[in-house]
Enzyme design. Sequence first.
Site, PDB file in Angstrom:
ATOM      1  N   SER B 168       0.834  -1.193   0.000  1.00 48.72           N
ATOM      2  CA  SER B 168       0.000   0.000   0.000  1.00 48.72           C
ATOM      3  C   SER B 168       0.880   1.259   0.000  1.00 48.72           C
ATOM      4  O   SER B 168       1.726   1.400  -0.872  1.00 48.72           O
ATOM      5  CB  SER B 168      -0.934  -0.047   1.209  1.00 48.72           C
ATOM      6  OG  SER B 168      -1.993   0.844   1.036  1.00 48.72           O
ATOM      7  N   ARG B 238     -11.497   6.706   9.865  1.00 48.10           N
ATOM      8  CA  ARG B 238     -11.009   5.334   9.889  1.00 48.10           C
ATOM      9  C   ARG B 238     -12.077   4.347   9.406  1.00 48.10           C
ATOM     10  O   ARG B 238     -11.779   3.403   8.676  1.00 48.10           O
ATOM     11  CB  ARG B 238     -10.578   4.981  11.304  1.00 48.10           C
ATOM     12  CG  ARG B 238     -10.174   3.542  11.496  1.00 48.10           C
ATOM     13  CD  ARG B 238      -8.963   3.178  10.672  1.00 48.10           C
ATOM     14  NE  ARG B 238      -8.418   1.879  11.030  1.00 48.10           N
ATOM     15  CZ  ARG B 238      -7.368   1.328  10.455  1.00 48.10           C
ATOM     16  NH1 ARG B 238      -6.739   1.972   9.477  1.00 48.10           N
ATOM     17  NH2 ARG B 238      -6.923   0.166  10.840  1.00 48.10           N
ATOM     18  N   ASP B 338      -8.672  -6.701  -4.513  1.00 43.93           N
ATOM     19  CA  ASP B 338      -8.284  -5.365  -4.033  1.00 43.93           C
ATOM     20  C   ASP B 338      -8.851  -4.326  -4.992  1.00 43.93           C
ATOM     21  O   ASP B 338      -8.412  -4.230  -6.130  1.00 43.93           O
ATOM     22  CB  ASP B 338      -6.755  -5.291  -3.970  1.00 43.93           C
ATOM     23  CG  ASP B 338      -6.239  -3.969  -3.401  1.00 43.93           C
ATOM     24  OD1 ASP B 338      -7.041  -3.027  -3.214  1.00 43.93           O
ATOM     25  OD2 ASP B 338      -5.027  -3.894  -3.130  1.00 43.93           O
ATOM     26  N   HIS B 371      -7.912  -5.436  -0.202  1.00 42.96           N
ATOM     27  CA  HIS B 371      -6.617  -4.772  -0.059  1.00 42.96           C
ATOM     28  C   HIS B 371      -5.850  -5.265   1.172  1.00 42.96           C
ATOM     29  O   HIS B 371      -4.630  -5.406   1.149  1.00 42.96           O
ATOM     30  CB  HIS B 371      -6.866  -3.261   0.038  1.00 42.96           C
ATOM     31  CG  HIS B 371      -5.610  -2.446   0.140  1.00 42.96           C
ATOM     32  ND1 HIS B 371      -4.654  -2.423  -0.842  1.00 42.96           N
ATOM     33  CD2 HIS B 371      -5.149  -1.623   1.121  1.00 42.96           C
ATOM     34  CE1 HIS B 371      -3.657  -1.612  -0.472  1.00 42.96           C
ATOM     35  NE2 HIS B 371      -3.927  -1.133   0.710  1.00 42.96           N
ATOM     36  N   ASP B 372      -6.576  -5.503   2.247  1.00 40.56           N
ATOM     37  CA  ASP B 372      -5.965  -5.926   3.514  1.00 40.56           C
ATOM     38  C   ASP B 372      -5.240  -7.271   3.418  1.00 40.56           C
ATOM     39  O   ASP B 372      -4.525  -7.640   4.345  1.00 40.56           O
ATOM     40  CB  ASP B 372      -7.035  -6.036   4.607  1.00 40.56           C
ATOM     41  CG  ASP B 372      -6.950  -4.869   5.578  1.00 40.56           C
ATOM     42  OD1 ASP B 372      -6.097  -3.990   5.356  1.00 40.56           O
ATOM     43  OD2 ASP B 372      -7.726  -4.842   6.547  1.00 40.56           O
TER      44      ASP B 372
END
Lengths: 219, 406
Positions: B168, B238, B338, B371-372
Amino acid sequence: MSPLDDTSSRNRRSGTIRLDLKLIADMVEPGSRVLDIGCGDGALLDFLVHEKGVDGRGIELSMDGVHTCVSHGLSVIQGDAETDLKDYPSGAFDYVILSQTLQAMRAPRTVLEELVRIGDRAIVSFPNFGYWRIRMALLWLGRMPVTERLGYEWYETPNIHFCTIKDFTSLCDRLDIKIDRSVILGRDNRPTRLASADRTANFFGEQGVFMLRRNGTHG
Amino acid sequence: MNASIPFRQPPGVAEAAGSVSEGTNRRVVLGTDRPMRLDCGVELANFTVAYSTFGTLNADRSNAVMVCHALTGDHFVTDYHPVSGKPGWWSMLVGPGRPIDTDRYFVICSNVIGGCMGSIGPAETDPATGKPYGLGFPVITIADMVRAQKLLVDHLGIDKLFCVVGGSMGGMQVLQWAVSYPEHVFAALPIATAARHSAQNIAFHEVGRQAIMADPDWCGGDYLNQGVRPHRGLAVARMAAHITYLSEAALHRKFGRNLQNRQAVTYGFDADFQVESYLRHQGITFVDRFDANSYLYITRAMDYFDLAAEHGGVLANAFRYKDGPTPVRFCLTSFSSDWLFPTTESRAVVHALNAVAANVSFVEVATDKGHDAFLLDEPQFHQVVRGFLDGCAEHRGLTRRRAATA
């Protein structure tokens, strides 16, 4: 995976590879820059890198193949040769190898032209559809051949553009591509004494290995 | 603007230049000989960077791996985090016998400048005023973060990093390292990243920043002097960002439309659904360990990132080196689900590297975790990291294990 149904292409531990791949490796100068297109599980690339000290790269469509290659420390990108080759600059490699993959290409003619553009030499191998056993199968059985080397039924094969040795050499002529060397393989990947120009090569060759370059280049 | 920001050295954290320190949560004062010039024109002098190291630097100093953290990460890459008490964010990947093997490599991870875990950033005290910098802190870029890392690496006496790796925002730093210092990087492993931040991603960041700035406790960025903190705004930022780190499939598998501790919806605005409860928890725990102004600065750094921009808009030009390809060996990895940094972004970098005939590997890992995934248990991904590093170590002549270390 290679478009040919053959998974026993390499034995990493013993440093040996399938005979037809060894033939290709023998055509490559040690220490040169090599791009292996459709490198599968990396058998040939691994051999070239470790036994001949080449600066080797690969392109492979299948995720499993790429994972295997990269996990073994080979430089391989996941990609489609037909869309990715145009990115490479001309003369980027000493050799570009297309082993047993031409017949799976959508546009084999364009791919051939790209090969001799980005490589000083291109090494191409493919199964010969003019091989007598294939002719016999069609003639006597009237069905698309399913052999040990071409292990797919017609409805599931990734091989969409079969050609014969004759077809191939005449396309090279038309594209002004020079055939520097050729090896015609008979049964069990054994090299024959035939040259591609021999009348009988198209009948007795099960596959052909060709070293090509663009006409007008030399070296 | 060309002011110089001096930074008074905190007691007990100075290190002698050239010494190699092992251990976690160390601090070093950089820019002491001469200030470091930021992209915005401001010069930073005597600024602190917090970092950790793991493993042992070998005799010829050739086994150093720089790990770059993502947006809200820090230098607690594999050890326990002092605030959350949880294992480090990459403890699955970094450690003895792990893919980034600390028995073999000397791993360095620093808190980026602009961060809030010990490196200079908006929450640190401005020696000129004796108060936190707040919005007086200069705007930083990914290249600035990497400049500071380069000073740290110089300080550790390392001329050439064996590998720079990160996902990232960390992946952006990896790309920047390879472009800024091609002679000082042997291999680069950018993961789930892009050569530029997309319009969609800038848009998401703007939502986060607006949430922070809309919180009355933000006080125009001066909240630390006012004795308050914009908890709610930061938590909302967040929550919104966290959604972009996951995929619909991952959210569905985890929560579906399941209700939280109840049999029926309440016809109100409590957290009826498990997914709401989860996001609220993510937001609340985040504010304990992160500074709102830092969030503004670091998201901005990502927004400004565009590797091609300074190379005539042609990404391939960023990877040219002395009329040839970059000498850095690359391996790019993306994850199929992602949508924040989709595979097409990695592929664009691969194509640019191909255009200069650079040495590049590229793998798309099939996963539904979004993405994580680069932070999660993805065996295929871990194999790729291990294999690429092993292959590079072979080329670099690095011996296995500690046998030949200093």
